[in-house]
Design an enzyme around this catalytic site. Sequence first.
Site, short mmCIF file in Angstrom:
data_model
loop_
_atom_site.label_atom_id
_atom_site.label_comp_id
_atom_site.label_asym_id
_atom_site.label_seq_id
_atom_site.Cartn_x
_atom_site.Cartn_y
_atom_site.Cartn_z
N ARG A 81 40.21 37.25 43.59
CA ARG A 81 38.63 38.18 44.50
C ARG A 81 37.71 37.26 44.80
NH1 ARG A 81 36.86 41.65 39.41
NH2 ARG A 81 37.41 39.65 38.01
N ASP A 110 40.11 43.65 39.60
CA ASP A 110 40.86 43.04 38.95
C ASP A 110 42.12 42.66 39.49
OD1 ASP A 110 41.60 39.98 38.74
OD2 ASP A 110 40.31 39.67 37.26
N CYS A 157 33.95 35.16 41.02
CA CYS A 157 34.77 36.39 39.91
C CYS A 157 35.34 35.45 38.24
CB CYS A 157 35.88 36.94 40.72
SG CYS A 157 37.54 36.05 41.25
#
Length: 162
Positions: free
Chosen positions: A15, A129, A9
């Site tokens: 994440r 996100d 990420c």
Amino acid sequence: MAYSIALVCLGNICRSPIAHVVLEDRLARAGLDDRVAVASSGTGGWHESEPMDRRAAAVLRDAGYDPSRHRARTFSTDWYAEHDLLLAMDHSNLADMVDQAPTVAEQARARLFREFDPLAAEGDDEVPDPWYGGTDGFRDVLAMIERTTDELVARLPELMRA
């Protein structure tokens, strides 16, 4: 290890660490943890060596996972030599990863994580996100990651043969 998966990420504090913890759990349940290694990183290095975001860790703990071992790492070209499958959480991360591929042929090993999500659709193929949102966003991301990871683990035998 016979096969290695990287999860990527932006900062490696939300994440991809959630996905890392969940994937390791699912691999252990499937009896594949001795044949598949997991790592995670971020395309940006701002959080290098930091633990995961406290909200991500709390959501994982509340769901019965152990988030304590994570320390943020930064994605680099070397990750192509170290991992068989590189999974990005969104299109921007994927573009950054592809830009760092040592060869055009290796670019194909970088894919979107949600390619394995049975609920993903065109235009809805990224893990959002949750950084700027509240706890609900982290819970939603965890649910998305869990179902995607379940499908990824189910498809690992075919991926490992390829």
